[in-house]
Design an enzyme around this catalytic site. Structure first.
Site, PDB file in Angstrom:
ATOM      1  N   THR A  67       0.847  -1.187   0.000  1.00  0.00           N
ATOM      2  CA  THR A  67       0.000   0.000   0.000  1.00  0.00           C
ATOM      3  C   THR A  67       0.891   1.249   0.000  1.00  0.00           C
ATOM      4  O   THR A  67       1.890   1.313   0.717  1.00  0.00           O
ATOM      5  CB  THR A  67      -0.944   0.011   1.222  1.00  0.00           C
TER       6      THR A  67
ATOM      7  N   GLY B 160      -2.155   4.728  -4.013  1.00  0.00           N
ATOM      8  CA  GLY B 160      -2.759   3.427  -4.317  1.00  0.00           C
ATOM      9  C   GLY B 160      -1.888   2.261  -3.889  1.00  0.00           C
ATOM     10  O   GLY B 160      -1.312   2.274  -2.810  1.00  0.00           O
TER      11      GLY B 160
ATOM     12  N   ASP C  63      -6.135  -1.008   8.288  1.00  0.00           N
ATOM     13  CA  ASP C  63      -7.077  -2.043   8.750  1.00  0.00           C
ATOM     14  C   ASP C  63      -8.297  -2.089   7.828  1.00  0.00           C
ATOM     15  O   ASP C  63      -8.792  -3.167   7.488  1.00  0.00           O
ATOM     16  CB  ASP C  63      -7.515  -1.756  10.189  1.00  0.00           C
TER      17      ASP C  63
HETATM   18  O1  RIB Z   1      -4.011   0.277  12.818  1.00  0.00           O
HETATM   19  C1  RIB Z   1      -4.471   1.182  13.784  1.00  0.00           C
HETATM   20  C2  RIB Z   1      -4.346   0.583  15.134  1.00  0.00           C
HETATM   21  O2  RIB Z   1      -2.980   0.415  15.449  1.00  0.00           O
HETATM   22  C3  RIB Z   1      -4.891   1.432  16.257  1.00  0.00           C
HETATM   23  O3  RIB Z   1      -6.255   1.221  16.483  1.00  0.00           O
HETATM   24  C4  RIB Z   1      -4.020   1.070  17.431  1.00  0.00           C
HETATM   25  O4  RIB Z   1      -4.675   0.348  18.413  1.00  0.00           O
HETATM   26  C5  RIB Z   1      -2.851   0.290  16.829  1.00  0.00           C
HETATM   27  O5  RIB Z   1      -2.970  -1.034  17.106  1.00  0.00           O
END
Ligand code: RIB
Length: 306
Positions: free
Chosen positions: A216, A221, A249
């Site tokens: 990433t 992109g 995430d």
């Molecule tokens: O990817 C973000 C996360 O990284 C946060 O929520 C924090 O807890 C760390 O783990």
């Protein structure tokens, strides 16, 4: 169809402080605000998957404290199966100290109970892995557990996605079990023995046995390469940014969801880029994760704009 995904990873309470700039060493400055919000890469990815509509279970570990209750509540509200989350007496729930300043975030994670997520927990919840199509992991639990779970998942014929954050050098027997490895540029350099070039770094990991490396690159992109194929670049979205915490995430959840639906990697990456683009427009890691409907709306608005 709802993809079945098991996430193995961390749960943290995020202590988020906003300031106009980071303090210099030895300096005290006044902040502009502070919030406690549910986070942890494992929990964030599980919540994001549930919001998209996946059937998702989380394997992890928390303490027996107020933070744990809040984190479990957040998972439950999103619809994540929490039966794989162990509560331990010996450690407090993991915490992340996040400074938002000058449009960037800096994070210190104190693992706490996340360090108590062991291979025995993987054995105890093997049924969750057996029932899943995809196993999604990160690196905020012990490497031994990540390695054990990955190898077990592979033996069961599952698709394995490892989001190598925070990065550390990974053993070849682990790399050989990974279908999709999703580092950012900084993580790629750490994983690839300091190889500075993007494609050289990716090639080093493919040569170690990873099937597909998806790097990433923020708003630029993604650079994606599957073993034996050419490097592909898939553009991202330039959107107004409120908080980039959890963008990775959101991306990983989007990728797992779309692959779980049987989409080809290129399409899955484009979908993941959209999930991340919506998430960065909102505050808070878990708080910012979009529903499928919101991602579809974003996608339609992109098609309509010239
Ligand atoms: O990817 C973000 C996360 O990284 C946060 O929520 C924090 O807890 C760390 O783990």
């Amino acid at each position: 169809m709802r993809p079945k995904i098991v996430v193995i990873g961390s749960l943290n309470m995020d202590l988020v402080v906003q300031a106009s700039r980071p303090p210099a060493a030895g300096e005290t400055i006044l902040g502009e605000g502070m919030q406690f919000v549910p986070g942890g890469k494992g929990a964030n990815q599980a919540v994001a998957l549930a919001r998209l509509g996946a059937e998702v279970a989380l394997i992890g570990s928390v303490g027996k404290d107020f933070f744990a209750s809040e984190l479990l509540f957040s998972l439950g509200t999103a619809g994540v199966d929490r039966t794989g989350v162990k509560e331990v007496e010996t450690s407090g729930t993991g915490a992340a100290f996040i400074l938002l300043a000058e449009g960037e975030n800096s994070i210190i994670v104190v693992p706490g109970a996340n360090a108590c997520c062991t291979p025995a927990d993987i054995d105890a919840h093997m049924k969750l892995i057996q029932n899943a199509d995809i196993v999604l992991l990160q690196m905020e639990i012990p490497l031994e557990t990540v390695s054990y779970a990955t190898q077990a998942a592979k033996r069961l014929g599952k698709t394995v996605i490892l989001n190598p954050a925070p990065a550390q050098k990974l053993p070849d027997e682990l790399l050989a079990c990974i279908d999709y490895l999703t580092p950012n540029e900084t993580e790629l350099v750490i994983l690839a023995d300091g190889q500075a070039g993007l494609e050289e770094g990716i090639d080093t990991l493919l040569a170690s046995g990873v099937r597909h490396v998806i790097t990433t690159l923020g708003a630029q992109g993604v650079a994606s390469k599957q073993r034996g194929q050419q490097l592909e670049r898939i553009p991202g979205y330039r959107v107004p940014v409120v908080d980039t915490t959890g963008a990775g995430d959101a991306f990983n959840a989007g990728l797992a969801y779309a692959l779980g639906l049987g989409k080809p990697p290129g399409e899955a990456i484009s979908f993941a880029n959209k999930v991340a683009a919506v998430a960065v427009g909102r505050f808070g890691a878990q708080l910012g994760m979009p529903t499928l409907e919101e991602v579809v709306r974003f996608s339609e608005s992109c098609e309509q704009s010239p």
